[in-house]
Design a protein around this motif. Structure first.
Motif, PDB file in Angstrom:
ATOM      1  N   VAL A   7       0.868  -1.178   0.000  1.00  0.00           N
ATOM      2  CA  VAL A   7       0.000   0.000   0.000  1.00  0.00           C
ATOM      3  C   VAL A   7       0.906   1.230   0.000  1.00  0.00           C
ATOM      4  O   VAL A   7       1.759   1.361   0.881  1.00  0.00           O
ATOM      5  N   ASP A   8       0.765   2.102  -0.984  1.00  0.00           N
ATOM      6  CA  ASP A   8       1.503   3.366  -0.966  1.00  0.00           C
ATOM      7  C   ASP A   8       0.652   4.361  -0.185  1.00  0.00           C
ATOM      8  O   ASP A   8      -0.393   4.812  -0.673  1.00  0.00           O
ATOM      9  N   LEU A   9       1.081   4.663   1.042  1.00  0.00           N
ATOM     10  CA  LEU A   9       0.237   5.462   1.942  1.00  0.00           C
ATOM     11  C   LEU A   9       0.423   6.955   1.689  1.00  0.00           C
ATOM     12  O   LEU A   9       1.348   7.585   2.204  1.00  0.00           O
ATOM     13  N   GLU A  10      -0.494   7.488   0.890  1.00  0.00           N
ATOM     14  CA  GLU A  10      -0.484   8.917   0.543  1.00  0.00           C
ATOM     15  C   GLU A  10      -1.918   9.360   0.368  1.00  0.00           C
ATOM     16  O   GLU A  10      -2.816   8.527   0.180  1.00  0.00           O
ATOM     17  N   ASP A  11      -2.156  10.685   0.415  1.00  0.00           N
ATOM     18  CA  ASP A  11      -3.527  11.195   0.305  1.00  0.00           C
ATOM     19  C   ASP A  11      -3.860  11.522  -1.154  1.00  0.00           C
ATOM     20  O   ASP A  11      -2.979  11.476  -2.026  1.00  0.00           O
ATOM     21  N   ALA A 120       9.798   4.237  -4.506  1.00  0.00           N
ATOM     22  CA  ALA A 120       9.892   5.583  -5.063  1.00  0.00           C
ATOM     23  C   ALA A 120       8.519   6.088  -5.483  1.00  0.00           C
ATOM     24  O   ALA A 120       7.729   5.330  -6.045  1.00  0.00           O
ATOM     25  N   PRO A 121       8.209   7.379  -5.214  1.00  0.00           N
ATOM     26  CA  PRO A 121       6.983   7.969  -5.733  1.00  0.00           C
ATOM     27  C   PRO A 121       6.914   7.801  -7.257  1.00  0.00           C
ATOM     28  O   PRO A 121       7.916   8.026  -7.950  1.00  0.00           O
ATOM     29  N   GLU A 122       5.768   7.371  -7.740  1.00  0.00           N
ATOM     30  CA  GLU A 122       5.539   7.173  -9.186  1.00  0.00           C
ATOM     31  C   GLU A 122       6.602   6.285  -9.840  1.00  0.00           C
ATOM     32  O   GLU A 122       6.927   6.475 -11.007  1.00  0.00           O
ATOM     33  N   TRP A 123       7.136   5.327  -9.099  1.00  0.00           N
ATOM     34  CA  TRP A 123       8.103   4.358  -9.669  1.00  0.00           C
ATOM     35  C   TRP A 123       9.200   5.105 -10.431  1.00  0.00           C
ATOM     36  O   TRP A 123       9.590   4.708 -11.540  1.00  0.00           O
TER      37      TRP A 123
END
Ligand code: ZN
Length: 274
Positions: A7-11, A120-123
């Protein structure tokens, strides 16, 4: 075969490269939907008694320490997604180190435990950022899960299955995004838009095939994908499609996968012991 559930925990507003929304100075002005959306994810995992790895954005850990502790208390692994959700290829080596270091400090002091994994954000790992694994290992990270073996997003030279890399600071695991071969390209299908678009039976058959070959797959979800009422950001058409299309399908498909397959944390799947 046990597969990785992440789970990538971001809003809902943590989106890279969009004027206004990618500026952390504005984040406090947006509606906070992370707690209610994470609750939906946690309830689903509880129902199927599955443990997952949560790649937590440092900013979320800073704002919502109790949420991170709740996730951990339910048996899930807490890893890091960086602090400010910046793309790796838009940072210098030094900026990357500072961002990840800041996220690890906040997260590990929250949970009183070492942080072992990174996504990493957005791979956004590229061939032009070869220093990434070295910096992660220097900071104590034992596995990364950011490589996409695609021409457009990552590199065709990236691995297709979990493997180890050697850096100046020691060995680090890589669990790349799961893909399937289609003509001349590797296509992702275990999360995001591809999971929402591909027919469920197609996804299941591809996972079964990879598992039969002896490899685990990695499934990834975001709490905002469980939120059909979230505010919509005015994105360019292609990104709007990628971000919001068929979002109501996420929960049902993930629930199906939890029934069909066995999942656990990335740490468990890779057999990392500390
Ligand atoms: Zn992200």
């Amino acid at each position: 075969m046990i597969n990785g559930l992440t789970v990538d925990l971001e809003d809902w507003y943590h989106i890279c490269g969009v004027e206004g929304y990618s500026d952390p100075q504005n984040w406090d002005t947006y509606e906070n939907r992370i707690i209610r959306n994470t609750d939906k994810v946690l309830a689903l995992l509880r129902t199927y008694k599955v443990r997952a790895t949560f790649f937590v954005l440092g900013y979320i850990a800073f704002k919502e320490p109790d949420l991170i502790r709740t996730i951990k208390s339910e048996g899930h692994e807490i890893a890091t997604h960086g602090f400010y959700h910046k793309r790796i290829f838009e940072m210098t080596e030094r900026e990357f180190e500072e961002d990840v270091h800041k996220s690890i400090s906040v997260i590990s002091s929250n949970i009183n435990e070492d942080v072992l994994g990174f996504r990493a954000p957005e791979w956004s790992i590229r061939k032009e950022t070869p220093w990434m694994l070295k910096i992660l290992r220097k900071l104590g990270i034992l596995y990364d899960s950011s490589m996409v073996p695609l021409t457009r997003m990552g590199s065709r030279d990236f691995p297709l299955y979990p493997c180890k890399f050697t850096t100046d600071y020691g060995v680090i695991w890589e669990f790349p995004l799961t893909t399937t071969r289609l003509f001349w390209e590797h296509l992702p299908f275990t999360g995001g838009l591809p999971l929402r678009i591909f027919p469920y039976f197609y996804i299941v058959s591809k996972i079964q095939r990879i598992n039969r070959e002896g490899y685990p797959v990695i499934v990834y979800i975001h709490p905002w994908e469980f939120d059909v009422e979230q505010p919509h950001i005015d994105l360019p058409v292609s990104r709007r499609f990628m971000h919001y299309f068929n979002i109501k399908a996420t929960c049902k498909k993930v629930e199906g996968l939890l029934q069909h397959f066995q999942f656990s944390t990335v740490k468990d799947v890779l057999g990392i012991r500390t």
